[in-house]
Design a protein around this motif. Sequence first.
Motif, PDB file in Angstrom:
ATOM      1  N   GLY A   1       3.439  30.708  34.840  1.00  0.00           N
ATOM      2  CA  GLY A   1       3.069  31.386  33.608  1.00  0.00           C
ATOM      3  C   GLY A   1       1.770  30.923  32.985  1.00  0.00           C
ATOM      4  N   TYR A   2       1.101  29.971  33.600  1.00  0.00           N
ATOM      5  CA  TYR A   2      -0.196  29.562  33.071  1.00  0.00           C
ATOM      6  C   TYR A   2      -1.240  30.612  33.426  1.00  0.00           C
ATOM      7  N   ASP A   3      -2.221  30.781  32.552  1.00  0.00           N
ATOM      8  CA  ASP A   3      -3.305  31.738  32.762  1.00  0.00           C
ATOM      9  C   ASP A   3      -4.376  31.031  33.585  1.00  0.00           C
ATOM     10  N   VAL A   4      -4.460  31.378  34.863  1.00  0.00           N
ATOM     11  CA  VAL A   4      -5.431  30.770  35.768  1.00  0.00           C
ATOM     12  C   VAL A   4      -6.427  31.847  36.168  1.00  0.00           C
ATOM     13  N   CYS A   5      -7.710  31.557  36.042  1.00  0.00           N
ATOM     14  CA  CYS A   5      -8.708  32.539  36.444  1.00  0.00           C
ATOM     15  C   CYS A   5      -9.943  31.857  37.022  1.00  0.00           C
ATOM     16  N   LEU A   6     -10.643  32.608  37.822  1.00  0.00           N
ATOM     17  CA  LEU A   6     -11.951  32.207  38.320  1.00  0.00           C
ATOM     18  C   LEU A   6     -12.962  32.977  37.491  1.00  0.00           C
ATOM     19  N   ARG A   7     -13.992  32.305  37.022  1.00  0.00           N
ATOM     20  CA  ARG A   7     -15.014  32.993  36.227  1.00  0.00           C
ATOM     21  C   ARG A   7     -16.385  32.706  36.823  1.00  0.00           C
ATOM     22  N   MET A   8     -17.112  33.784  37.075  1.00  0.00           N
ATOM     23  CA  MET A   8     -18.490  33.649  37.520  1.00  0.00           C
ATOM     24  C   MET A   8     -19.380  33.955  36.327  1.00  0.00           C
ATOM     25  N   TYR A   9     -20.145  32.955  35.889  1.00  0.00           N
ATOM     26  CA  TYR A   9     -21.068  33.119  34.776  1.00  0.00           C
ATOM     27  C   TYR A   9     -22.473  33.147  35.356  1.00  0.00           C
ATOM     28  N   TYR A  10     -23.235  34.178  34.998  1.00  0.00           N
ATOM     29  CA  TYR A  10     -24.586  34.340  35.526  1.00  0.00           C
ATOM     30  C   TYR A  10     -25.510  34.745  34.400  1.00  0.00           C
ATOM     31  N   GLN A  11     -26.601  34.006  34.240  1.00  0.00           N
ATOM     32  CA  GLN A  11     -27.579  34.302  33.195  1.00  0.00           C
ATOM     33  C   GLN A  11     -28.921  34.566  33.866  1.00  0.00           C
ATOM     34  N   SER A  12     -29.598  35.613  33.398  1.00  0.00           N
ATOM     35  CA  SER A  12     -30.854  35.996  34.022  1.00  0.00           C
ATOM     36  C   SER A  12     -31.817  36.552  32.990  1.00  0.00           C
ATOM     37  N   GLU A  13     -33.091  36.410  33.276  1.00  0.00           N
ATOM     38  CA  GLU A  13     -34.133  37.015  32.458  1.00  0.00           C
ATOM     39  C   GLU A  13     -34.383  38.464  32.881  1.00  0.00           C
ATOM     40  N   LEU A  14     -33.814  38.860  33.990  1.00  0.00           N
ATOM     41  CA  LEU A  14     -34.065  40.185  34.542  1.00  0.00           C
ATOM     42  C   LEU A  14     -33.233  41.256  33.854  1.00  0.00           C
ATOM     43  N   GLY A  15     -33.744  42.470  33.826  1.00  0.00           N
ATOM     44  CA  GLY A  15     -33.021  43.592  33.238  1.00  0.00           C
ATOM     45  C   GLY A  15     -31.963  44.137  34.184  1.00  0.00           C
ATOM     46  N   GLN A  16     -32.135  43.902  35.463  1.00  0.00           N
ATOM     47  CA  GLN A  16     -31.175  44.381  36.451  1.00  0.00           C
ATOM     48  C   GLN A  16     -30.740  43.197  37.298  1.00  0.00           C
ATOM     49  N   ILE A  17     -29.448  43.054  37.447  1.00  0.00           N
ATOM     50  CA  ILE A  17     -28.901  41.933  38.216  1.00  0.00           C
ATOM     51  C   ILE A  17     -28.145  42.511  39.407  1.00  0.00           C
ATOM     52  N   TYR A  18     -28.411  41.969  40.573  1.00  0.00           N
ATOM     53  CA  TYR A  18     -27.756  42.450  41.790  1.00  0.00           C
ATOM     54  C   TYR A  18     -27.283  41.264  42.613  1.00  0.00           C
ATOM     55  N   PHE A  19     -26.065  41.348  43.079  1.00  0.00           N
ATOM     56  CA  PHE A  19     -25.562  40.430  44.092  1.00  0.00           C
ATOM     57  C   PHE A  19     -24.424  41.149  44.792  1.00  0.00           C
ATOM     58  N   GLU A  20     -24.134  40.728  46.003  1.00  0.00           N
ATOM     59  CA  GLU A  20     -23.006  41.314  46.726  1.00  0.00           C
ATOM     60  C   GLU A  20     -22.122  40.205  47.257  1.00  0.00           C
ATOM     61  N   MET A  21     -20.858  40.537  47.427  1.00  0.00           N
ATOM     62  CA  MET A  21     -19.889  39.571  47.917  1.00  0.00           C
ATOM     63  C   MET A  21     -19.502  39.923  49.343  1.00  0.00           C
ATOM     64  N   PRO A  22     -19.767  39.005  50.264  1.00  0.00           N
ATOM     65  CA  PRO A  22     -19.397  39.265  51.652  1.00  0.00           C
ATOM     66  C   PRO A  22     -17.872  39.293  51.820  1.00  0.00           C
ATOM     67  N   ASN A  23     -17.429  39.918  52.891  1.00  0.00           N
ATOM     68  CA  ASN A  23     -15.996  40.043  53.168  1.00  0.00           C
ATOM     69  C   ASN A  23     -15.295  38.695  53.167  1.00  0.00           C
TER      70      ASN A  23
END
Length: 125
Positions: free
Chosen positions: A79-101
């Motif tokens: 019952g504990y709330d467990v999560c993974l969080r990806m925090y990303y900060q950028s100066e760019l107006g558009q952010i792109y990344f992809e996650m491989p299989n």
Amino acid sequence: MIIRGEMLDFDEITRSLNVEPARCLSKGGKVSVSGKKVSKDFWMYRVKMRGNDPVGSLMQLLRELEPNIGYIHQLSDSGYDVCLRMYYQSELGQIYFEMPNELQALIAKFKVRLEFSILSWGGAV
């Protein structure tokens, strides 16, 4: 990785996951950035992003925690709330990344929520 819940045993979590937390707060403790009080106990572990590679950093985090995946499942199932969080900060107006299989499959093995927190100042290059 963030774990929230009532009456968290910070020492047990740290010992069982075999990593030093970046932050632990007990219910009612204040978050340093906002000054708000947390409504539940809070345990957090993080890895710093290397260069401009959020996906590689998430893979690093999961590989570090993978040997203790059974304990993570136990926390989540209890019952504990467990999560993974990806925090990303950028100066760019558009952010792109992809996650491989391979990364998607590893995330699925953890059976926890994945959160994205993206802050972009929208500046021009």
